[in-house]
Design a protein around this motif. Structure first.
Motif, PDB file in Angstrom:
ATOM      1  N   PHE A   9       0.831  -1.203   0.000  1.00 11.15           N
ATOM      2  CA  PHE A   9       0.000   0.000   0.000  1.00 11.15           C
ATOM      3  C   PHE A   9       0.870   1.260   0.000  1.00 11.15           C
ATOM      4  CE2 PHE A   9      -3.575  -2.716   1.035  1.00 11.15           C
ATOM      5  CZ  PHE A   9      -4.680  -2.011   0.583  1.00 11.15           C
ATOM      6  N   ALA A  10       1.961   1.244   0.769  1.00  6.09           N
ATOM      7  CA  ALA A  10       2.828   2.421   0.839  1.00  6.09           C
ATOM      8  C   ALA A  10       3.465   2.722  -0.518  1.00  6.09           C
ATOM      9  CB  ALA A  10       3.905   2.209   1.904  1.00  6.09           C
ATOM     10  N   LEU A  11       3.930   1.686  -1.212  1.00  9.26           N
ATOM     11  CA  LEU A  11       4.554   1.907  -2.517  1.00  9.26           C
ATOM     12  C   LEU A  11       3.535   2.399  -3.537  1.00  9.26           C
ATOM     13  CD1 LEU A  11       6.947   1.801  -4.414  1.00  9.26           C
ATOM     14  CD2 LEU A  11       6.497  -0.627  -4.786  1.00  9.26           C
ATOM     15  N   LYS A  44     -14.933   6.318   6.692  1.00  6.70           N
ATOM     16  CA  LYS A  44     -13.717   6.842   6.078  1.00  6.70           C
ATOM     17  C   LYS A  44     -13.578   6.390   4.625  1.00  6.70           C
ATOM     18  CE  LYS A  44     -11.511   8.840   9.636  1.00  6.70           C
ATOM     19  NZ  LYS A  44     -11.073  10.257   9.620  1.00  6.70           N
ATOM     20  N   ALA A  45     -14.022   5.158   4.351  1.00  4.81           N
ATOM     21  CA  ALA A  45     -13.885   4.602   3.007  1.00  4.81           C
ATOM     22  C   ALA A  45     -15.043   4.968   2.084  1.00  4.81           C
ATOM     23  CB  ALA A  45     -13.756   3.076   3.090  1.00  4.81           C
ATOM     24  N   ALA A  46     -16.070   5.658   2.608  1.00  6.09           N
ATOM     25  CA  ALA A  46     -17.240   6.075   1.821  1.00  6.09           C
ATOM     26  C   ALA A  46     -18.097   4.900   1.392  1.00  6.09           C
ATOM     27  CB  ALA A  46     -16.819   6.895   0.605  1.00  6.09           C
ATOM     28  N   ALA A  47     -18.394   4.012   2.337  1.00  5.54           N
ATOM     29  CA  ALA A  47     -19.292   2.892   2.069  1.00  5.54           C
ATOM     30  C   ALA A  47     -20.732   3.310   2.363  1.00  5.54           C
ATOM     31  CB  ALA A  47     -18.910   1.684   2.929  1.00  5.54           C
ATOM     32  N   PHE A  48     -21.671   2.682   1.692  1.00  9.34           N
ATOM     33  CA  PHE A  48     -23.090   2.958   1.921  1.00  9.34           C
ATOM     34  C   PHE A  48     -23.458   2.530   3.338  1.00  9.34           C
ATOM     35  CE2 PHE A  48     -27.575   1.838   1.868  1.00  9.34           C
ATOM     36  CZ  PHE A  48     -28.133   2.927   1.229  1.00  9.34           C
ATOM     37  N   PRO A  49     -24.282   3.283   4.071  1.00 12.32           N
ATOM     38  CA  PRO A  49     -25.028   4.491   3.672  1.00 12.32           C
ATOM     39  C   PRO A  49     -24.339   5.798   4.045  1.00 12.32           C
ATOM     40  CG  PRO A  49     -25.886   3.690   5.746  1.00 12.32           C
ATOM     41  CD  PRO A  49     -24.732   2.792   5.393  1.00 12.32           C
ATOM     42  N   VAL A  50     -23.063   5.760   4.338  1.00 11.43           N
ATOM     43  CA  VAL A  50     -22.356   6.977   4.763  1.00 11.43           C
ATOM     44  C   VAL A  50     -21.340   7.383   3.698  1.00 11.43           C
ATOM     45  CG1 VAL A  50     -22.682   6.794   7.256  1.00 11.43           C
ATOM     46  CG2 VAL A  50     -20.923   5.425   6.164  1.00 11.43           C
ATOM     47  N   LEU A  79      -7.159   8.458  -0.187  1.00  8.35           N
ATOM     48  CA  LEU A  79      -7.845   8.622   1.095  1.00  8.35           C
ATOM     49  C   LEU A  79      -8.787   7.473   1.440  1.00  8.35           C
ATOM     50  CD1 LEU A  79      -8.483  12.455   1.340  1.00  8.35           C
ATOM     51  CD2 LEU A  79      -6.459  11.103   1.839  1.00  8.35           C
ATOM     52  N   THR A  80      -9.647   7.096   0.514  1.00  8.92           N
ATOM     53  CA  THR A  80     -10.564   5.992   0.830  1.00  8.92           C
ATOM     54  C   THR A  80      -9.802   4.678   0.998  1.00  8.92           C
ATOM     55  OG1 THR A  80     -10.976   5.712  -1.547  1.00  8.92           O
ATOM     56  CG2 THR A  80     -12.562   7.024  -0.305  1.00  8.92           C
ATOM     57  N   LYS A  81      -8.652   4.544   0.345  1.00  6.47           N
ATOM     58  CA  LYS A  81      -7.878   3.298   0.450  1.00  6.47           C
ATOM     59  C   LYS A  81      -7.212   3.163   1.813  1.00  6.47           C
ATOM     60  CE  LYS A  81      -9.124   3.023  -3.777  1.00  6.47           C
ATOM     61  NZ  LYS A  81      -9.545   4.411  -4.027  1.00  6.47           N
ATOM     62  N   VAL A  82      -6.944   4.298   2.466  1.00  6.56           N
ATOM     63  CA  VAL A  82      -6.435   4.224   3.841  1.00  6.56           C
ATOM     64  C   VAL A  82      -7.519   3.653   4.747  1.00  6.56           C
ATOM     65  CG1 VAL A  82      -5.480   5.534   5.767  1.00  6.56           C
ATOM     66  CG2 VAL A  82      -4.861   6.151   3.435  1.00  6.56           C
ATOM     67  N   GLY A  83      -8.778   4.038   4.513  1.00  2.98           N
ATOM     68  CA  GLY A  83      -9.881   3.461   5.276  1.00  2.98           C
ATOM     69  C   GLY A  83     -10.018   1.968   5.041  1.00  2.98           C
ATOM     70  N   ILE A  84      -9.864   1.537   3.794  1.00  2.06           N
ATOM     71  CA  ILE A  84      -9.930   0.101   3.479  1.00  2.06           C
ATOM     72  C   ILE A  84      -8.766  -0.633   4.122  1.00  2.06           C
ATOM     73  CG2 ILE A  84      -9.639  -1.550   1.590  1.00  2.06           C
ATOM     74  CD1 ILE A  84     -12.460  -0.526   1.797  1.00  2.06           C
ATOM     75  N   TYR A 107      -7.638  -5.333  -5.522  1.00  2.39           N
ATOM     76  CA  TYR A 107      -8.580  -4.340  -6.040  1.00  2.39           C
ATOM     77  C   TYR A 107      -8.219  -2.943  -5.539  1.00  2.39           C
ATOM     78  CZ  TYR A 107     -12.940  -2.916  -8.222  1.00  2.39           C
ATOM     79  OH  TYR A 107     -13.864  -2.347  -9.059  1.00  2.39           O
ATOM     80  N   ALA A 108      -7.806  -2.835  -4.266  1.00  5.54           N
ATOM     81  CA  ALA A 108      -7.443  -1.529  -3.717  1.00  5.54           C
ATOM     82  C   ALA A 108      -6.220  -0.959  -4.432  1.00  5.54           C
ATOM     83  CB  ALA A 108      -7.181  -1.655  -2.221  1.00  5.54           C
ATOM     84  N   LEU A 109      -5.207  -1.790  -4.646  1.00 13.20           N
ATOM     85  CA  LEU A 109      -3.994  -1.316  -5.337  1.00 13.20           C
ATOM     86  C   LEU A 109      -4.312  -0.905  -6.768  1.00 13.20           C
ATOM     87  CD1 LEU A 109      -1.475  -4.031  -4.070  1.00 13.20           C
ATOM     88  CD2 LEU A 109      -1.784  -1.709  -3.185  1.00 13.20           C
ATOM     89  N   HIS A 110      -5.115  -1.723  -7.461  1.00  9.19           N
ATOM     90  CA  HIS A 110      -5.547  -1.389  -8.826  1.00  9.19           C
ATOM     91  C   HIS A 110      -6.315  -0.076  -8.854  1.00  9.19           C
ATOM     92  CE1 HIS A 110      -8.662  -1.460 -11.970  1.00  9.19           C
ATOM     93  NE2 HIS A 110      -9.537  -1.608 -11.007  1.00  9.19           N
ATOM     94  N   SER A 111      -7.237   0.092  -7.906  1.00 11.79           N
ATOM     95  CA  SER A 111      -8.063   1.296  -7.876  1.00 11.79           C
ATOM     96  C   SER A 111      -7.230   2.546  -7.602  1.00 11.79           C
ATOM     97  CB  SER A 111      -9.149   1.142  -6.806  1.00 11.79           C
ATOM     98  OG  SER A 111      -9.985   2.284  -6.760  1.00 11.79           O
ATOM     99  N   MET A 112      -6.208   2.431  -6.766  1.00 10.56           N
ATOM    100  CA  MET A 112      -5.342   3.578  -6.490  1.00 10.56           C
ATOM    101  C   MET A 112      -4.733   4.122  -7.772  1.00 10.56           C
ATOM    102  SD  MET A 112      -3.507   2.136  -3.015  1.00 10.56           S
ATOM    103  CE  MET A 112      -2.547   3.579  -2.570  1.00 10.56           C
ATOM    104  N   LEU A 113      -4.292   3.236  -8.639  1.00 11.79           N
ATOM    105  CA  LEU A 113      -3.649   3.657  -9.887  1.00 11.79           C
ATOM    106  C   LEU A 113      -4.665   4.123 -10.919  1.00 11.79           C
ATOM    107  CD1 LEU A 113      -1.095   0.687 -10.197  1.00 11.79           C
ATOM    108  CD2 LEU A 113      -0.682   2.953  -9.218  1.00 11.79           C
ATOM    109  N   VAL A 114      -5.721   3.357 -11.102  1.00 11.98           N
ATOM    110  CA  VAL A 114      -6.658   3.624 -12.196  1.00 11.98           C
ATOM    111  C   VAL A 114      -7.505   4.863 -11.922  1.00 11.98           C
ATOM    112  CG1 VAL A 114      -8.663   2.715 -13.424  1.00 11.98           C
ATOM    113  CG2 VAL A 114      -6.699   1.244 -12.981  1.00 11.98           C
TER     114      VAL A 114
END
Length: 519
Positions: free
Chosen positions: A103-105, A241-247, A270-275, A351-358
């Motif tokens: 995650f850090a890299l 923090k991760a913006a999951a439903f319903p918040v 930011l949302t990936k830190v929550g995940i 998925y989190a690492l992929h989403s960070m880049l994409v």
């Protein structure tokens, strides 16, 4: 009369006496490096023209440091350093395993790309008001959150990144930015309060905040302490923090308001830190409680996926569409955490690492499109393919990646999650993952057809091609997601090891308490 001499104190019972190797300093170097570069930028108030050069060099250094840290952890296993050389759990620990290093890299790569993109996106006013110091402070908070081995310090690093994100979000002081900052800030402060409340509750139960100490004591306290309540509090705080439903409403209401490079940073980090925090706490610290709450988490994940993609279908603003796609992706990660096991947890990490880049790349694309078309609405954007075919091709590849299509990075975590769901008999969750992938194709296809492929020029913008400062980081992220999609084996192997290390954290515990530690 001679004084009675006292026997020398046995410091080995309280302090780490062994010298720290040079490689182990890599554990805290990402945080120290970001703080040092940020402080230097604050002191160098004039001339501000040097700020971008120094910050980009600092971010390149951060990528190098995190790459060396990942190699060190992959070779030697989890590594721990305690502050003041006090033995854990009394000394505040930084403990890095493969999950934190990956995650850090990825975060450092996102920040470096954003630093280059900012050359064309941040003007002199943004530099004067501290964009680059805020960026380095943000990366200090993000790095600290990924690398800490202490729950309270996880909270502290959340606060550091939150403070810097407020500064980045409101940079420019436009009415829309202030409105977005208020919405962003309110719910994040509520989540932070829940996080702090849960952490106080954790200390009252365990008498420690060290993650490894909590993990090894949890089994003995499971029958006598309300660990389910504690886990539910953490789940709610991190889902907010991760913006999951319903918040989740704060994210699409705020991510379209700041400068494009700030939106891209937030989307990637930011949302990936929550995940990450949710994975660390629920999988490593409280696995039994995660299992009990798995249906609730799976249901939240499925609803988050569907609400996110339907929200994207209803939007016409480019960045609002992307905001809802971030929410939809968070749902897929929650589904992986709910499924558990190597497939589910590995799929969530991938998925989190992929989403960070994409998602960072897609926000870059939205900024370039807004300049070429003089609009952020796909109802008025048109003809971008004719204006710059290369840029259009890069955007199309990112659309394929976020939809989970081969040969891009989004394909593999989607396969892992669907397979893991079917393996445990959660066919409805697998169906939700496939349905959302199909709807995401419709969302991105609609976006591309309207904004890029449509022939008529409803709006006119810049006729000059995009600058190298904007195209280079976009192209680099596209090549990275394509490379991961074509050759996923190295990353997949690391992710599988990371997931196994979370499920069976003996190596993590031994890093903190190599000789058993204090009981």
């Amino acid at each position: 009369m001679a004084a009675i001499s006292s026997p020398p104190a046995d410091l080995s019972a309280a302090l780490v006496l062994a010298p720290t190797t040079a490689a182990d300093w890599l554990v805290i170097l990402p945080v120290a490096w970001c703080l040092a570069v940020g402080a230097f930028l604050v002191m160098l108030r004039r001339p501000i023209g040097f700020h971008p050069v120094i910050a980009i060099a600092g971010l390149a250094g951060l990528v190098l440091i995190d790459g060396l840290l990942l190699e060190h952890v992959a070779t030697n296993g989890p590594v721990t350093m305690v502050m003041g050389r006090w033995l854990p759990p009394f000394g505040i620990a930084f403990t890095v395993d493969l999950t934190g290093a990956l995650f850090a890299l990825a975060g450092a790569l996102v920040a470096f790309a954003a630093g280059v993109f900012s050359l064309a996106d941040i003007n002199d006013s943004g530099r004067r008001y501290g964009f680059y110091p805020f960026l380095m402070l943000l990366m200090a908070g993000v790095s600290g959150a990924f690398l800490t081995g202490d729950v309270f310090n996880l909270y502290v690093w959340f606060e550091v990144l939150l403070i810097s994100s407020f500064g980045l979000l409101v940079l420019g002081s436009e009415r829309e930015q202030i409105d977005g900052t208020v919405k962003y800030g309110f719910l994040n402060l509520v989540a932070t309060t829940l996080f702090l409340t849960a952490t106080g509750y954790l200390y009252a139960i365990f008498g420690t905040l060290n993650m490894a100490d909590v993990a090894r004591k949890a089994e003995a306290l499971r029958d006598s302490a309300p660990l389910m309540t504690l886990t539910a509090l953490y789940m709610l705080a991190f889902c907010m923090k991760a913006a999951a439903f319903p918040v989740n409403f704060w994210l699409p209401a705020s991510y379209h308001t700041p400068r494009v490079v700030v939106s891209a940073l937030f989307a990637g980090l930011l949302t990936k830190v929550g995940i990450y925090a949710l994975i660390r706490v629920m999988v490593m610290l409280f696995p039994v409680e995660r299992e009990e709450l798995s249906f609730v988490l799976a249901l939240a994940g499925a609803v988050t996926m569907i609400v996110g993609v339907l929200g994207a279908l209803a939007q016409t603003d480019f960045r609002r569409i992307l905001g809802y796609l971030i929410v939809s992706g968070i749902g897929s990660m929650l589904a992986g955490i709910a499924i558990g096991g190597p497939g589910g947890i590995g799929g969530a990490i991938f998925y989190a690492l992929h989403s960070m880049l994409v998602m960072t790349g897609l926000y870059f694309a939205s900024g370039i499109a807004m300049r070429l078309g003089a609009s952020s609405s796909i109802a008025t954007l048109a003809g971008l393919y004719r204006k710059h075919a290369g840029f259009a091709a890069l955007t199309l590849m990112l659309c394929f990646a976020v939809s989970g299509l081969p040969p891009f990075s989004g394909f593999w975590p989607k396969v892992m999650l669907v397979k893991a769901a079917l393996d445990i008999g959660a066919w409805w969750l697998a169906a939700a993952l496939l349905l959302v992938g199909f709807l995401t194709m419709i969302v991105t296809g609609r976006l591309f057809l309207f904004a890029y492929w449509r022939e008529e020029d409803v709006a006119t913008g810049e006729t000059a091609p995009p600058s190298p400062a904007t195209l280079a980081p976009l192209a680099a992220l596209v090549l990275l997601t394509l490379g991961i999609g074509l050759y996923p084996e190295p990353l997949l192997s690391a992710i599988q090891s990371a997931a196994a290390g979370l499920a069976e954290p003996s190596a993590y515990l031994n890093s903190v308490f190599p000789a058993g530690g204090p009981q």
